[in-house]
Design an enzyme around this catalytic site. Structure first.
Site, PDB file in Angstrom:
ATOM      1  CB  VAL B  44       2.451   6.689  -5.906  1.00 47.36           C
ATOM      2  CG1 VAL B  44       3.068   7.044  -4.571  1.00 47.36           C
ATOM      3  CG2 VAL B  44       1.890   5.280  -5.867  1.00 47.36           C
ATOM      4  CG  ASP B  45      -2.619   5.735  -2.675  1.00 46.07           C
ATOM      5  OD1 ASP B  45      -3.477   5.203  -3.404  1.00 46.07           O
ATOM      6  OD2 ASP B  45      -2.604   5.622  -1.434  1.00 46.07           O
ATOM      7  N   GLY B  47      -4.882   9.186  -6.811  1.00 48.60           N
ATOM      8  CA  GLY B  47      -6.195   8.875  -7.373  1.00 48.60           C
ATOM      9  C   GLY B  47      -6.328   9.003  -8.881  1.00 48.60           C
ATOM     10  CG  ASP B 118      -4.239   5.736 -15.256  1.00 54.03           C
ATOM     11  OD1 ASP B 118      -3.914   6.725 -14.578  1.00 54.03           O
ATOM     12  OD2 ASP B 118      -4.497   4.617 -14.768  1.00 54.03           O
ATOM     13  CG  ASP B 176     -13.685  12.531  -0.579  1.00 54.73           C
ATOM     14  OD1 ASP B 176     -12.768  12.968  -1.323  1.00 54.73           O
ATOM     15  OD2 ASP B 176     -13.794  11.330  -0.276  1.00 54.73           O
ATOM     16  CB  SER B 556      40.640  29.538 -36.458  1.00 53.28           C
ATOM     17  OG  SER B 556      41.250  28.707 -35.497  1.00 53.28           O
TER      18      SER B 556
END
Lengths: 273, 656
Positions: B44-45, B47, B118, B176, B556
């Site tokens: 979350v957050d 971007g 998104d 950045d 079996s």
């Protein structure tokens, strides 16, 4: 088949699959027929899915403000394709004149009465559990977040905060009693895809989409709230070419969307298509 | 087409909005092409929505006026320009500045069309993230450089591996905020690469960007990232290979419906894998009824002889057999698995936890089968990849687990790693799709070629439902397996007595008894043992289909035979439970009720199980009874506790 349109086979198959799931899961099922290009494609896909047959009724919500050519086109297809037409109309609002612009209502309020409420009334009256609607994700932001099988509660409200997961084509097909379902078989198509498919399959659409005197309709609604765009596209290939260049959004000519930031969201959350 | 060279509002843009890329030429995209689907996931957050908004802007994909509209909205809210508002169309999303639901938007590069999905990063909306990622061809995993690898970065990667989205680009955003530091980038790459390796995800590459400033989205060479010599994001996207068509795989045709709109009886369905040909012999599983494809039907399309994978079609058959929704057609040389029990890796999205013993519905292709979770074998923390060590009886929301699913009728499936489309399923809790899973570890069996094509199944007038209603309980096959002397017969007859005393209809099928008559012509050679079990299973199935509880008591010894017995019984719509009556060979030999071990030791019996013939213990039985340690009474209690709930009527099933 034309290799240029190979991608349309995948879109078509996905829609056919969804239509067949809908038909299998809901006994009381109808298709919402707006008489626009998307509805024409939807009808065509239905005939593909059911091998030429149209096994469910088509509901047209007639606001009485539709452009006259639309009604003429509708009645012609009803005759030629043997469509079981059901008309929904809010006669009460029309009689008392509560419409835009005469009745001092906003456009959104008018849509609410003449389209949303009329649709709800016909759904209730006929007891439809589910309605097939030809909306697409690329039309507008809230539609981009839709599911193929989208539940509405008993008040027809869309709880977009808590939508069901939808993966691997396993749709939500089990519901609490009273829930009503919207089914969206064209969700993954784009406006361009729709026109490409109309071209490939030679599907009839109302003439209003083709340019006359420098204007054509790109999206069809009620006469007072729908404006034509400037265009010289008078054929389907010309429309496809135009869409490649345009930077206008499809619904920019639909005035009710523009009334406020969340006008359309509120309309849709309360039961609009 | 040029990218917004006409942008009049450039002065309103955030700094460097047009970055170094404003003169990039865009050629006409290929319109007649399928869009490549890319999901953007991450914490979350970090971007995600901003990246999508910016990418649309940089590629000139925004409609006129959209940029200005967002600007107005932001101004009204008194906030800086917010790219995320392009995708976050809901008021609630804009107000809280988070993405709630997945959104899809179209754009194109110079090379091709894309659908960008998104997905929300908030843990609360994981089901929406899964909804978006499940349809993607590739994924962008986004990590903010200033925060590094976070909980959802890891969990989303795990879910991608589970969903089979193998093509992954890792995008390190917000460069950045770390002054475009190559050290920070290298550190994140090393840490995340190591994590992804455990998931067997090999990321195609790591790409440093700043979505907000539009750096390294479109043009690779920027003044900020002089040290980076890879492609820009858009070029890296364009280099991703399109997914392969599934037409090469084995045929799986999932039946959706049967139509009789006119004189034709059309079987509608989709070719999920492989391709389907007119004239081909196909078998419909479960039950494996065989017929030949007479035609592929269509409307307003020239007739076709071959339908490739992905096509929704309709077919008619030459030999009229009973076919219904849910069945899967395949060819005899590559049949799917048919079972009533399978293992799966599952992620849970339900509000209620997944609970042992609770009733669910599994939806796989067009099949819908009632089921229970028989065991929760492992719960995995999708973020740390650690296995929860304690024994769990439930799986909570957003957890991942390995489980064993037991269905009430037969189900047809594939292992996910063999065939994805028929190896994945959802679990429905009451009315909600609450879990998604993939199948692993199932065993494929060769079909016995023991079929005559001239016989059909006769249907009577009395339905199974009517029988169940009259009997007051369901039919069932309880299959005991274990060494001679382990206590199979003792327990079988004890169970029969207990059920009989409860007014239920039960009977024991004993190995020795069958060999007196039906199987009198069979020896104890491996081939005859196979046939012995096959006949026993067929008889048990027929009896249980009439509503009886059939308790079998055979050694079996072979796993494959018991698996076949399970399939035979399941194909009749009857539940099958395997019970391992387990006691050490020494204990069995010391009991030796029929003096058989003695004879075998003396060489009087050849091929005696446990002495000179193998016993393959079940790997995953429904129940194990340790008769070497526990008394018969204790084992019987356990047995009743397990069997009786399976016999109960389920009210809901009889509503209709």
């Amino acid at each position: 088949m034309d290799g240029r349109f190979a991608h349309l086979d995948a879109l078509e198959s996905q829609s056919v699959y969804i239509l067949r799931e809908a038909y299998r899961k809901f006994r009381r099922l109808a298709m919402l027929w707006s008489v626009g290009k998307d509805s024409s494609v939807l009808l065509w896909l239905m005939r593909k899915a059911f091998f030429g047959h149209l096994p469910i009724p088509c509901v047209h919500v007639d606001t009485s403000f539709k452009i006259p050519e639309m009604i003429a086109f509708r009645d012609q297809l009803v005759r030629e394709w043997g469509i079981d037409l059901v008309i929904g109309q809010n006669r009460e609002a029309l009689k008392t004149g509560r419409t835009f612009p005469q009745g001092a209502l906003t456009r959104v309020e008018c849509c609410g009465l003449l389209k949303r409420d009329a649709l709800q009334a016909v759904i209730e009256e006929r007891g439809y559990q589910a309605v097939i609607v030809g909306i697409r994700r690329d039309e507008e932001g809230t539609r981009a977040k839709e599911r193929y099988f989208s539940p509405r509660d008993k008040n027809f409200e869309w709880n977009f905060r808590d939508q069901p997961p939808e993966l691997w084509d396993q749709f939500k097909t089990d519901f609490d009693p009273g829930t009503h379902i919207r089914i969206h078989p064209l969700l993954h198509w784009t406006e361009t895809n729709v026109w490409e498919y109309i071209e490939r399959e030679n599907i009839p659409v109302v003439d209003l989409y083709f340019a006359r005197n420098g204007f054509r309709y790109r999206s069809l609604g009620c006469a007072p709230c729908t404006k034509p765009v400037q265009s010289t596209a008078s054929s389907v290939p010309a429309i496809i070419a135009e869409l490649r260049e345009t930077k206008l959004s499809e619904r920019s000519t639909r005035a009710q969307d523009q009334e406020s930031e969340d006008a359309f969201e509120r309309l849709r959350a309360s039961g609009y298509m | 087409m040029k990218v917004r060279e006409e942008t009049a509002s450039a002065t309103d843009l955030p700094e460097q909005a047009l970055s170094d890329d404003s003169d990039r030429e865009f050629v006409e995209p290929l319109f007649g092409e399928k869009a490549f689907r890319v999901v953007i996931v991450g914490h979350v957050d970090h971007g995600k929505s901003t990246l999508v908004g910016r990418l649309l802007y940089e590629t000139g994909s925004l409609p006129d006026g959209k940029y200005e509209e967002i600007q107005t909205i932001c101004r009204r809210r008194n906030m800086p320009f917010e790219w995320a508002f392009l995708m976050d169309a809901l008021q609630a999303e804009r107000d809280q500045n988070i993405t709630i639901d997945v959104s899809q938007i179209w754009f194109h590069s110079a090379l091709r069309n894309y659908v960008i999905i998104d997905a929300p990063g908030h843990k609360e909306f994981l089901k929406n993230m899964v909804t978006g990622a499940a349809t993607a061809d590739a994924a962008l995993l986004l990590i903010a450089a200033n925060e590094g690898v976070q909980e959802q970065s890891r969990r989303h990667a795990y879910l991608l591996s589970l969903l089979g989205v193998g093509r992954v680009l890792v995008v390190v955003n917000k460069m950045d905020l770390v002054s475009y530091s190559s050290d920070v980038f290298a550190q994140i790459e090393a840490e995340y690469r190591a994590f992804l390796k455990q998931l067997r995800i090999e990321p195609i590459r790591f790409i440093p960007i700043s979505a907000r400033d539009g750096v390294n989205l479109i043009a690779a060479k920027t003044k900020h990232l002089g040290w980076y010599d890879g492609p820009a994001l858009i070029d890296a996207l364009d280099q991703l290979e399109a997914p392969k068509s599934a037409s090469d795989g084995p045929l799986r045709f999932a039946v959706q419906d049967i139509y009789r709109f006119d004189e034709r009886r059309i079987i509608a369905g989709r070719v999920e894998s492989g391709s389907l040909r007119v004239g081909e012999q196909i078998l419909f599983a479960p039950a494996n009824k065989e017929s030949t494809v007479a035609s592929i039907e269509s409307w307003q399309t020239p007739p076709i002889a071959v339908a490739p994978s992905g096509q929704a079609i309709g077919i008619t058959l030459k030999e009229q057999i009973f076919v219904e929704r849910g069945q899967v057609a395949a060819t005899a040389d590559a049949m799917p698995i048919e079972t009533n029990r399978f293992r799966a890796r599952l992620f849970w999205m339900g509000d209620r936890p997944l609970t042992l013993g609770r009733r669910y519905k599994v939806k796989l292709l067009t099949q819908e089968v009632e089921c229970q979770v028989a065991s929760i074998d492992r719960v995995i923390d999708a973020s740390s990849l650690e296995t929860t060590s304690s024994i769990r009886r439930s799986v909570g929301r957003n957890e991942v687990a390995e489980i064993t699913v037991q269905t009430r009728g037969p189900i047809v499936l594939d292992n996910y790693d063999r065939l994805a489309v028929s190896g994945r399923f959802v679990l429905v809790d009451e009315n909600d799709v609450a879990g998604g899973g993939i199948v692993f570890g199932g065993q494929y069996l060769d079909r016995a070629p023991y079929r005559s094509s001239n016989i059909s199944w006769a249907e009577g007038q009395v339905s199974l439902r009517e029988r169940i209603e009259r009997n007051g309980h369901r039919g069932l096959v309880v299959w005991f397996t274990g060494l001679s002397g382990a206590g199979k017969s003792t327990l079988a007859y004890a169970l029969e007595r207990e059920l009989f005393d409860r007014q239920m209809h039960a009977c024991v099928m004993d190995g020795d008894n069958l060999r007196h008559g039906l199987n009198a012509n069979l020896s104890f050679s491996p081939e005859d043992r196979v046939e012995n079990i096959r006949r026993a299973a067929e008889v048990a199935k027929l009896m249980a289909m009439t509503g009886l509880v059939v308790v079998t008591s055979f050694i079996s010894p072979y796993r494959a035979d018991r698996l076949k017995a399970r399939q035979i019984v399941s194909s009749g719509g009857v539940e099958f439970v395997e019970v391992h009556v387990s006691a050490p060979i020494e204990v069995c030999e010391s009991r030796d009720p029929k003096a058989l071990y003695q004879k075998a030791r003396a060489g009087l019996i050849q091929g005696f199980t446990g002495i000179d013939a193998p016993y393959e213990a079940p790997e995953d039985p429904e129940l194990i009874l340790k008769t070497g340690q526990e008394s018969i009474a204790t084992s019987l209690d356990q047995l009743l506790g397990f069997v009786i709930p399976l016999l109960r009527l389920d009210e809901a099933e009889y509503e209709i």
